[in-house]
Design a protein around this motif. Structure first.
Motif, PDB file in Angstrom:
ATOM      1  N   ILE A  81      14.154   9.372 -28.963  1.00 57.72           N
ATOM      2  CA  ILE A  81      13.191   8.358 -28.496  1.00 57.72           C
ATOM      3  C   ILE A  81      12.610   7.611 -29.693  1.00 57.72           C
ATOM      4  CG2 ILE A  81      10.948   8.022 -27.385  1.00 57.72           C
ATOM      5  CD1 ILE A  81      11.776  10.354 -25.477  1.00 57.72           C
ATOM      6  N   TRP A  82      12.244   8.355 -30.744  1.00 57.88           N
ATOM      7  CA  TRP A  82      11.713   7.719 -31.957  1.00 57.88           C
ATOM      8  C   TRP A  82      12.731   6.761 -32.563  1.00 57.88           C
ATOM      9  CZ3 TRP A  82       7.087   7.326 -34.249  1.00 57.88           C
ATOM     10  CH2 TRP A  82       6.068   8.178 -33.811  1.00 57.88           C
ATOM     11  N   ARG A  83      13.987   7.180 -32.629  1.00 57.59           N
ATOM     12  CA  ARG A  83      15.023   6.324 -33.212  1.00 57.59           C
ATOM     13  C   ARG A  83      15.185   5.028 -32.401  1.00 57.59           C
ATOM     14  NH1 ARG A  83      17.843   8.700 -37.179  1.00 57.59           N
ATOM     15  NH2 ARG A  83      17.715  10.958 -37.370  1.00 57.59           N
ATOM     16  N   LEU A  84      15.225   5.144 -31.087  1.00 61.59           N
ATOM     17  CA  LEU A  84      15.364   3.963 -30.240  1.00 61.59           C
ATOM     18  C   LEU A  84      14.130   3.074 -30.352  1.00 61.59           C
ATOM     19  CD1 LEU A  84      16.934   2.326 -28.158  1.00 61.59           C
ATOM     20  CD2 LEU A  84      15.919   3.757 -26.384  1.00 61.59           C
ATOM     21  N   HIS A  85      12.948   3.676 -30.318  1.00 61.00           N
ATOM     22  CA  HIS A  85      11.707   2.914 -30.414  1.00 61.00           C
ATOM     23  C   HIS A  85      11.666   2.108 -31.716  1.00 61.00           C
ATOM     24  CE1 HIS A  85       7.460   1.896 -30.146  1.00 61.00           C
ATOM     25  NE2 HIS A  85       7.347   2.321 -31.388  1.00 61.00           N
ATOM     26  N   THR A  86      12.095   2.730 -32.809  1.00 61.93           N
ATOM     27  CA  THR A  86      12.098   2.046 -34.100  1.00 61.93           C
ATOM     28  C   THR A  86      13.026   0.837 -34.083  1.00 61.93           C
ATOM     29  OG1 THR A  86      11.592   4.114 -35.218  1.00 61.93           O
ATOM     30  CG2 THR A  86      12.512   2.366 -36.578  1.00 61.93           C
ATOM     31  N   LYS A  87      14.205   0.989 -33.468  1.00 64.23           N
ATOM     32  CA  LYS A  87      15.139  -0.135 -33.375  1.00 64.23           C
ATOM     33  C   LYS A  87      14.563  -1.264 -32.518  1.00 64.23           C
ATOM     34  CE  LYS A  87      19.428   2.329 -34.137  1.00 64.23           C
ATOM     35  NZ  LYS A  87      20.748   2.666 -33.623  1.00 64.23           N
ATOM     36  N   VAL A  88      13.962  -0.905 -31.403  1.00 67.42           N
ATOM     37  CA  VAL A  88      13.385  -1.916 -30.506  1.00 67.42           C
ATOM     38  C   VAL A  88      12.224  -2.623 -31.198  1.00 67.42           C
ATOM     39  CG1 VAL A  88      12.132  -2.242 -28.344  1.00 67.42           C
ATOM     40  CG2 VAL A  88      14.158  -0.781 -28.393  1.00 67.42           C
ATOM     41  N   LYS A  89      11.406  -1.855 -31.909  1.00 67.86           N
ATOM     42  CA  LYS A  89      10.238  -2.423 -32.579  1.00 67.86           C
ATOM     43  C   LYS A  89      10.642  -3.454 -33.640  1.00 67.86           C
ATOM     44  CE  LYS A  89       5.987  -0.921 -34.799  1.00 67.86           C
ATOM     45  NZ  LYS A  89       5.238   0.227 -35.303  1.00 67.86           N
ATOM     46  N   ARG A  90      11.723  -3.207 -34.370  1.00 69.57           N
ATOM     47  CA  ARG A  90      12.184  -4.149 -35.394  1.00 69.57           C
ATOM     48  C   ARG A  90      12.890  -5.349 -34.780  1.00 69.57           C
ATOM     49  NH1 ARG A  90      17.452  -3.832 -35.156  1.00 69.57           N
ATOM     50  NH2 ARG A  90      18.585  -1.894 -35.427  1.00 69.57           N
ATOM     51  N   GLY A  91      13.290  -5.213 -33.522  1.00 70.45           N
ATOM     52  CA  GLY A  91      13.996  -6.293 -32.826  1.00 70.45           C
ATOM     53  C   GLY A  91      15.482  -6.003 -32.764  1.00 70.45           C
ATOM     54  N   LEU A  92      16.022  -6.035 -31.574  1.00 67.34           N
ATOM     55  CA  LEU A  92      17.439  -5.757 -31.406  1.00 67.34           C
ATOM     56  C   LEU A  92      18.271  -6.906 -31.962  1.00 67.34           C
ATOM     57  CD1 LEU A  92      17.561  -4.272 -27.789  1.00 67.34           C
ATOM     58  CD2 LEU A  92      17.467  -3.047 -29.962  1.00 67.34           C
ATOM     59  N   LEU A  93      19.349  -6.546 -32.625  1.00 63.95           N
ATOM     60  CA  LEU A  93      20.276  -7.541 -33.133  1.00 63.95           C
ATOM     61  C   LEU A  93      21.157  -8.035 -31.986  1.00 63.95           C
ATOM     62  CD1 LEU A  93      21.302  -5.687 -36.411  1.00 63.95           C
ATOM     63  CD2 LEU A  93      19.599  -7.490 -36.139  1.00 63.95           C
ATOM     64  N   PRO A  94      21.707  -9.246 -32.092  1.00 58.92           N
ATOM     65  CA  PRO A  94      22.529  -9.790 -30.996  1.00 58.92           C
ATOM     66  C   PRO A  94      23.693  -8.893 -30.586  1.00 58.92           C
ATOM     67  CG  PRO A  94      22.049 -11.502 -32.603  1.00 58.92           C
ATOM     68  CD  PRO A  94      21.543 -10.204 -33.182  1.00 58.92           C
ATOM     69  N   ASP A  95      24.261  -8.140 -31.541  1.00 54.98           N
ATOM     70  CA  ASP A  95      25.412  -7.300 -31.195  1.00 54.98           C
ATOM     71  C   ASP A  95      25.022  -5.909 -30.715  1.00 54.98           C
ATOM     72  OD1 ASP A  95      24.488  -6.538 -33.723  1.00 54.98           O
ATOM     73  OD2 ASP A  95      26.484  -5.888 -34.374  1.00 54.98           O
ATOM     74  N   GLU A  96      23.729  -5.631 -30.632  1.00 54.29           N
ATOM     75  CA  GLU A  96      23.279  -4.314 -30.166  1.00 54.29           C
ATOM     76  C   GLU A  96      23.121  -4.321 -28.642  1.00 54.29           C
ATOM     77  OE1 GLU A  96      20.788  -2.143 -33.579  1.00 54.29           O
ATOM     78  OE2 GLU A  96      19.840  -3.981 -32.864  1.00 54.29           O
ATOM     79  N   ASN A  97      23.827  -3.431 -28.001  1.00 56.54           N
ATOM     80  CA  ASN A  97      23.802  -3.326 -26.548  1.00 56.54           C
ATOM     81  C   ASN A  97      22.740  -2.293 -26.139  1.00 56.54           C
ATOM     82  OD1 ASN A  97      24.533  -2.037 -23.930  1.00 56.54           O
ATOM     83  ND2 ASN A  97      26.170  -3.560 -23.973  1.00 56.54           N
ATOM     84  N   TRP A  98      21.808  -2.715 -25.311  1.00 54.45           N
ATOM     85  CA  TRP A  98      20.714  -1.843 -24.878  1.00 54.45           C
ATOM     86  C   TRP A  98      21.234  -0.548 -24.254  1.00 54.45           C
ATOM     87  CZ3 TRP A  98      16.012  -0.296 -25.364  1.00 54.45           C
ATOM     88  CH2 TRP A  98      15.393   0.428 -24.349  1.00 54.45           C
ATOM     89  N   PHE A  99      22.245  -0.644 -23.414  1.00 51.82           N
ATOM     90  CA  PHE A  99      22.763   0.544 -22.734  1.00 51.82           C
ATOM     91  C   PHE A  99      23.418   1.511 -23.708  1.00 51.82           C
ATOM     92  CE2 PHE A  99      22.573  -2.579 -19.271  1.00 51.82           C
ATOM     93  CZ  PHE A  99      21.716  -1.886 -18.428  1.00 51.82           C
ATOM     94  N   VAL A 100      24.091   0.987 -24.717  1.00 54.18           N
ATOM     95  CA  VAL A 100      24.697   1.852 -25.733  1.00 54.18           C
ATOM     96  C   VAL A 100      23.602   2.532 -26.546  1.00 54.18           C
ATOM     97  CG1 VAL A 100      26.125   1.886 -27.817  1.00 54.18           C
ATOM     98  CG2 VAL A 100      26.827   0.527 -25.840  1.00 54.18           C
ATOM     99  N   LEU A 101      22.600   1.767 -26.959  1.00 48.44           N
ATOM    100  CA  LEU A 101      21.493   2.340 -27.725  1.00 48.44           C
ATOM    101  C   LEU A 101      20.757   3.407 -26.925  1.00 48.44           C
ATOM    102  CD1 LEU A 101      19.999  -0.888 -29.324  1.00 48.44           C
ATOM    103  CD2 LEU A 101      21.301   0.903 -30.485  1.00 48.44           C
ATOM    104  N   ARG A 102      20.563   3.151 -25.649  1.00 46.45           N
ATOM    105  CA  ARG A 102      19.820   4.070 -24.798  1.00 46.45           C
ATOM    106  C   ARG A 102      20.611   5.344 -24.475  1.00 46.45           C
ATOM    107  NH1 ARG A 102      15.860   5.102 -21.564  1.00 46.45           N
ATOM    108  NH2 ARG A 102      16.167   5.622 -19.408  1.00 46.45           N
ATOM    109  N   SER A 103      21.917   5.292 -24.632  1.00 46.07           N
ATOM    110  CA  SER A 103      22.744   6.436 -24.249  1.00 46.07           C
ATOM    111  C   SER A 103      22.406   7.704 -25.037  1.00 46.07           C
ATOM    112  CB  SER A 103      24.225   6.103 -24.385  1.00 46.07           C
ATOM    113  OG  SER A 103      24.579   5.934 -25.739  1.00 46.07           O
TER     114      SER A 103
END
Length: 83
Positions: free
Chosen positions: A21-43
């Protein structure tokens, strides 16, 4: 707090979930890059969540049997996400 009331296996599974959860939160907080897929990150969070649920159910309620699914969240290809 899981650390205070759970056995070691459950607490360790909770820590692994918390880490994801911390790892995902940190990525979301910095802003997702265009090539980052939310579903893949959330998996990774969902995988850790499933491991936690399995561990807790095995240790707390072995007679309960396995669950068919761990969440009511619609699948990534469900139209709810695109409509």
């Amino acid at each position: 707090m899981v650390n205070l009331v759970a056995d070691k296996g459950i607490a360790e599974a909770a820590h692994l979930l918390d880490e994801q959860i911390w790892r995902l939160h940190t990525k979301v907080k910095r802003g997702l890059l265009p090539d980052e897929n939310w579903f893949v990150l959330r998996s990774s969070v969902e995988s850790a969540q499933n491991d936690f649920i399995i561990t807790a159910r095995r240790r707390l309620s072995p007679a309960g049997g396995p669950l068919r699914r761990f969440s009511g969240r619609p699948a990534p290809d469900d139209p709810i996400w695109t409509s």
